[in-house]
Design an enzyme around this catalytic site. Structure first.
Site, PDB file in Angstrom:
ATOM      1  N   SER A 239       0.834  -1.212   0.000  1.00  0.00           N
ATOM      2  CA  SER A 239       0.000   0.000   0.000  1.00  0.00           C
ATOM      3  C   SER A 239       0.870   1.264   0.000  1.00  0.00           C
ATOM      4  O   SER A 239       0.562   2.244  -0.700  1.00  0.00           O
ATOM      5  CB  SER A 239      -0.961   0.010   1.194  1.00  0.00           C
ATOM      6  OG  SER A 239      -0.276  -0.247   2.396  1.00  0.00           O
ATOM      7  N   HIS A 269      -2.201  -8.784   2.006  1.00  0.00           N
ATOM      8  CA  HIS A 269      -1.838  -7.522   2.685  1.00  0.00           C
ATOM      9  C   HIS A 269      -2.932  -7.205   3.714  1.00  0.00           C
ATOM     10  O   HIS A 269      -3.236  -8.047   4.551  1.00  0.00           O
ATOM     11  CB  HIS A 269      -1.661  -6.452   1.596  1.00  0.00           C
ATOM     12  CG  HIS A 269      -0.989  -5.189   2.023  1.00  0.00           C
ATOM     13  ND1 HIS A 269      -0.251  -5.059   3.161  1.00  0.00           N
ATOM     14  CD2 HIS A 269      -0.936  -3.957   1.421  1.00  0.00           C
ATOM     15  CE1 HIS A 269       0.220  -3.825   3.256  1.00  0.00           C
ATOM     16  NE2 HIS A 269      -0.188  -3.137   2.212  1.00  0.00           N
ATOM     17  N   HIS A 316       5.569 -12.812   7.246  1.00  0.00           N
ATOM     18  CA  HIS A 316       5.834 -11.428   6.847  1.00  0.00           C
ATOM     19  C   HIS A 316       6.990 -11.390   5.863  1.00  0.00           C
ATOM     20  O   HIS A 316       7.909 -12.204   5.951  1.00  0.00           O
ATOM     21  CB  HIS A 316       6.150 -10.535   8.054  1.00  0.00           C
ATOM     22  CG  HIS A 316       5.958  -9.097   7.758  1.00  0.00           C
ATOM     23  ND1 HIS A 316       6.954  -8.320   7.221  1.00  0.00           N
ATOM     24  CD2 HIS A 316       4.870  -8.304   7.873  1.00  0.00           C
ATOM     25  CE1 HIS A 316       6.478  -7.107   7.030  1.00  0.00           C
ATOM     26  NE2 HIS A 316       5.216  -7.062   7.409  1.00  0.00           N
ATOM     27  N   ARG A 325       3.366  -4.772  16.416  1.00  0.00           N
ATOM     28  CA  ARG A 325       1.992  -4.254  16.315  1.00  0.00           C
ATOM     29  C   ARG A 325       1.006  -5.313  16.785  1.00  0.00           C
ATOM     30  O   ARG A 325      -0.041  -5.005  17.351  1.00  0.00           O
ATOM     31  CB  ARG A 325       1.686  -3.840  14.865  1.00  0.00           C
ATOM     32  CG  ARG A 325       2.620  -2.766  14.324  1.00  0.00           C
ATOM     33  CD  ARG A 325       2.466  -2.574  12.832  1.00  0.00           C
ATOM     34  NE  ARG A 325       2.735  -3.784  12.084  1.00  0.00           N
ATOM     35  CZ  ARG A 325       2.519  -3.934  10.776  1.00  0.00           C
ATOM     36  NH1 ARG A 325       2.013  -2.933  10.076  1.00  0.00           N
ATOM     37  NH2 ARG A 325       2.802  -5.074  10.164  1.00  0.00           N
ATOM     38  N   ASP A 371      -2.152  -8.353  11.512  1.00  0.00           N
ATOM     39  CA  ASP A 371      -3.540  -8.698  11.211  1.00  0.00           C
ATOM     40  C   ASP A 371      -4.085  -9.859  12.042  1.00  0.00           C
ATOM     41  O   ASP A 371      -5.282 -10.125  12.025  1.00  0.00           O
ATOM     42  CB  ASP A 371      -3.671  -9.034   9.716  1.00  0.00           C
ATOM     43  CG  ASP A 371      -3.390  -7.818   8.845  1.00  0.00           C
ATOM     44  OD1 ASP A 371      -3.858  -6.730   9.214  1.00  0.00           O
ATOM     45  OD2 ASP A 371      -2.695  -7.949   7.832  1.00  0.00           O
TER      46      ASP A 371
HETATM   47  N1  HAX Z   1       0.731 -19.627   5.687  1.00  0.00           N
HETATM   48  C1  HAX Z   1       1.142 -20.543   4.782  1.00  0.00           C
HETATM   49  N2  HAX Z   1       2.180 -20.384   3.972  1.00  0.00           N
HETATM   50  C2  HAX Z   1       2.882 -19.241   4.106  1.00  0.00           C
HETATM   51  C3  HAX Z   1       2.562 -18.261   5.050  1.00  0.00           C
HETATM   52  C4  HAX Z   1       1.416 -18.474   5.854  1.00  0.00           C
HETATM   53  N3  HAX Z   1       1.005 -17.593   6.736  1.00  0.00           N
HETATM   54  N4  HAX Z   1       3.436 -17.256   4.934  1.00  0.00           N
HETATM   55  C5  HAX Z   1       4.292 -17.584   3.952  1.00  0.00           C
HETATM   56  N5  HAX Z   1       3.948 -18.785   3.441  1.00  0.00           N
HETATM   57  C6  HAX Z   1       4.537 -19.482   2.288  1.00  0.00           C
HETATM   58  C7  HAX Z   1       4.418 -18.583   1.053  1.00  0.00           C
HETATM   59  O1  HAX Z   1       3.125 -18.690   0.482  1.00  0.00           O
HETATM   60  C8  HAX Z   1       5.510 -19.100   0.180  1.00  0.00           C
HETATM   61  O2  HAX Z   1       5.066 -20.312  -0.417  1.00  0.00           O
HETATM   62  P1  HAX Z   1       5.463 -20.696  -1.918  1.00  0.00           P
HETATM   63  O3  HAX Z   1       6.942 -20.847  -1.874  1.00  0.00           O
HETATM   64  O4  HAX Z   1       4.702 -21.947  -2.163  1.00  0.00           O
HETATM   65  O5  HAX Z   1       5.032 -19.542  -2.770  1.00  0.00           O
HETATM   66  C9  HAX Z   1       6.597 -19.472   1.209  1.00  0.00           C
HETATM   67  O6  HAX Z   1       5.912 -19.634   2.466  1.00  0.00           O
HETATM   68  C10 HAX Z   1       7.672 -18.428   1.353  1.00  0.00           C
HETATM   69  O7  HAX Z   1       7.044 -17.183   1.635  1.00  0.00           O
HETATM   70  P2  HAX Z   1       7.783 -16.082   2.547  1.00  0.00           P
HETATM   71  O8  HAX Z   1       9.040 -15.681   1.828  1.00  0.00           O
HETATM   72  O9  HAX Z   1       7.908 -16.535   3.938  1.00  0.00           O
HETATM   73  O10 HAX Z   1       6.714 -14.911   2.546  1.00  0.00           O
HETATM   74  P3  HAX Z   1       6.474 -13.788   1.451  1.00  0.00           P
HETATM   75  O11 HAX Z   1       7.432 -12.683   1.703  1.00  0.00           O
HETATM   76  O12 HAX Z   1       6.444 -14.355   0.086  1.00  0.00           O
HETATM   77  O13 HAX Z   1       4.978 -13.321   1.789  1.00  0.00           O
HETATM   78  C11 HAX Z   1       3.200 -12.783   3.238  1.00  0.00           C
HETATM   79  C12 HAX Z   1       4.696 -12.613   2.970  1.00  0.00           C
HETATM   80  C13 HAX Z   1       2.815 -11.863   4.379  1.00  0.00           C
HETATM   81  C14 HAX Z   1       2.420 -12.383   2.008  1.00  0.00           C
HETATM   82  C15 HAX Z   1       2.947 -14.269   3.624  1.00  0.00           C
HETATM   83  O14 HAX Z   1       3.614 -14.575   4.814  1.00  0.00           O
HETATM   84  C16 HAX Z   1       1.459 -14.580   3.742  1.00  0.00           C
HETATM   85  O15 HAX Z   1       0.833 -14.891   2.737  1.00  0.00           O
HETATM   86  N6  HAX Z   1       0.876 -14.495   4.997  1.00  0.00           N
HETATM   87  C17 HAX Z   1      -0.530 -14.734   5.187  1.00  0.00           C
HETATM   88  C18 HAX Z   1      -1.328 -13.518   4.776  1.00  0.00           C
HETATM   89  C19 HAX Z   1      -1.107 -12.370   5.736  1.00  0.00           C
HETATM   90  O16 HAX Z   1      -1.136 -12.525   6.937  1.00  0.00           O
HETATM   91  N7  HAX Z   1      -0.872 -11.179   5.181  1.00  0.00           N
HETATM   92  C20 HAX Z   1      -0.703  -9.969   5.972  1.00  0.00           C
HETATM   93  C21 HAX Z   1       0.763  -9.579   6.107  1.00  0.00           C
HETATM   94  C22 HAX Z   1       0.955  -8.323   6.910  1.00  0.00           C
HETATM   95  C23 HAX Z   1       0.475  -7.162   6.146  1.00  0.00           C
HETATM   96  O17 HAX Z   1       1.019  -6.728   5.154  1.00  0.00           O
HETATM   97  N8  HAX Z   1      -0.622  -6.627   6.521  1.00  0.00           N
HETATM   98  O18 HAX Z   1      -1.172  -5.673   5.790  1.00  0.00           O
END
Ligand code: HAX
Length: 436
Positions: A239, A269, A316, A325, A371
């Protein structure tokens, strides 16, 4: 000096630092990009500059050099309240200075002057299908006000790069002062039969928002805490980055923020806060409306992962520890709602989910992010319409991204335009690196 004058002085003082770096050290490298970073969303690529907040992977966020507890402690509060006013925080984010009570009073008065939402905004919201997601209503409402932009007018009438921050500051402050009423309107219109509660200009942003939502104290303090916690997380998150990117084309704050809010609406996000609650409610339903046991939760977490979905609220892109947070909101729950059923379930997930994510071995960070906890507090105070939660995040996020946009213009940051390469080029680089 008022806030705008203090800010102007700070921007003037800062400019030589940016100019010197560019002129004398512009070709010094700050990092190198790997193939994984190029394909994988630019993780850790150092290509954005902000002094408003910094996210250390091991420590978490600092706003203007201060941790969350330090911010909450240092900033002025209204009598009898536990959290600082958003107005004090706005002053602090923009300038890096802790304002005096008199300076906060000036900002409070200034916000009040700016807070009137043009009536057409409500017509625009009402013209949307009522089952539109509240984030669509929120983003559309922000964009609909673009014709109010003082920056756009300034551009039309003869743009001067070094003065551009002033009208950006005006737009940013106008928008922030209006967002609480817009958000509360969306809530009451969509979920409370259009029974709108009018704003009260004698209140600060937190108390006025609580009033317009129809939720009694201490929800005013919840609103203050929530908006401050969600404001800024340095510039690379989707964002903030979107707002910055759109603003770098000299689109005004209305266009830029509306775009940033659309990025926040993604489930990876900001939408994760509604997904956490949806996930828990689905689980309750599956179990015949029973509180899950630890075994139920373990199974549900594994089922979620096996289905290919993520555990919302966990993981994250930068952080490698429980999000401060999250901890700040958890501490609120421990103090104010220790016996709440939903809080117990969220705490149980906190006990179980990290080990499961570690065992699964994919997520680089198995800990909760902002979140994972936020819906619990909203739910406790009666705000059970969880698809509204990301709008609350959006009101907070606007404060951070608009402070950044003001500084972007102050320091004359350039149009953002990174370079892409083709897959064949990467294959070629990989081959050459193998042959070394
Ligand atoms: N559950 C399951 N799998 C997860 C995971 C979770 N909570 N978090 C990461 N992974 C997986 C990823 O999907 C990725 O899988 P692939 O290799 O199959 O694509 C792998 O672990 C490596 O990911 P990462 O490097 O640890 O994480 P990213 O930097 O790619 O993504 C995210 C960060 C926050 C998007 C991710 O941890 C996620 O999807 N979390 C769940 C959704 C969430 O809580 N989002 C809010 C984040 C905070 C925020 O920005 N708020 O606004």
């Amino acid at each position: 000096m008022n806030l705008k004058e203090v800010l102007g002085k700070k921007i003037e003082e800062h400019r030589p630092r940016t100019a010197k770096l560019l002129k004398e050290h512009g070709d010094v490298k700050v990092g190198e990009v790997t193939i994984e970073q190029a394909i994988g969303g630019g993780r850790d690529v150092k290509m954005l500059v902000t002094d408003i907040s910094y996210l250390d992977p091991a420590e978490g966020i600092r706003f203007r050099g201060k941790t969350i507890p330090e911010v909450m402690e240092a900033l002025p509060k209204l009598a009898g309240k536990d959290y600082p006013t958003v107005e004090a925080f706005w002053y602090f984010l923009l300038t890096g200075d802790v304002p005096t009570n008199a300076q906060v009073d000036e900002v409070l008065a200034d916000f009040k002057k700016r807070s009137k939402v043009p009536s057409y905004v409500f017509d625009v919201i009402k013209a949307l299908p009522k089952d539109s997601h509240p984030m669509v209503m929120f983003s559309t409402a922000i964009l609909s006000m673009q014709k109010e932009s003082k920056f756009a007018k300034f551009y039309e009438e003869g743009f001067k790069k070094m003065d551009a921050w002033q009208t950006t500051y005006e737009d940013a402050t106008d928008i922030i002062a209006r967002l609480p009423e817009i958000a509360a309107f969306i809530y009451r219109y969509k979920y409370k039969n259009g029974n709108i509660i009018s704003s009260d200009a004698s209140l600060d942003m937190g108390a006025n928002f609580a009033k317009m939502m129809g939720i009694p104290a201490p929800y005013d303090d919840v609103a203050r805490m929530y908006f401050i916690l969600h404001s800024d997380h340095e510039s690379g998150n989707a964002s903030a980055h979107t707002t910055h990117l759109v603003g770098s084309t000299l689109s005004d704050a209305y266009y830029s923020l509306s775009a940033g809010i659309n990025a926040l609406a993604g489930p990876l996000h900001g939408l994760a806060n509604q997904e956490v609650l949806r996930w828990i409610q689905d689980l309750y339903k599956q179990l015949g409306n029973k509180v899950p046991t630890k075994e139920d939760l373990k199974k549900a977490l594994w089922d979620t992962l096996k289905s290919g979905a993520v555990i919302p609220g966990y993981g994250h892109a930068v952080l490698r520890k429980p999000d401060p947070r999250y901890i700040a909101q958890r501490e609120y729950c421990v103090k104010h709602l220790p016996k709440d059923e939903l809080f117990s379930v969220v705490s149980m997930i906190y006990e179980i989910a990290p080990d499961i994510l570690i065992e699964q071995g994919k997520a680089k960070n198995p800990w909760p992010n902002v979140d994972a906890q936020s819906g619990v507090i909203q739910w406790y105070y009666g705000l059970k319409e969880y698809d509204f939660y990301t709008v609350l995040f959006g009101v907070g996020r606007a404060i951070g991204v608009l402070a950044n946009l003001t500084w972007d213009r102050g320091l004359g940051y350039s149009l953002e335009r990174p370079k892409s390469v083709t897959t064949a080029m990467l294959e070629d680089v990989a081959k050459k690196s193998n042959n070394k």
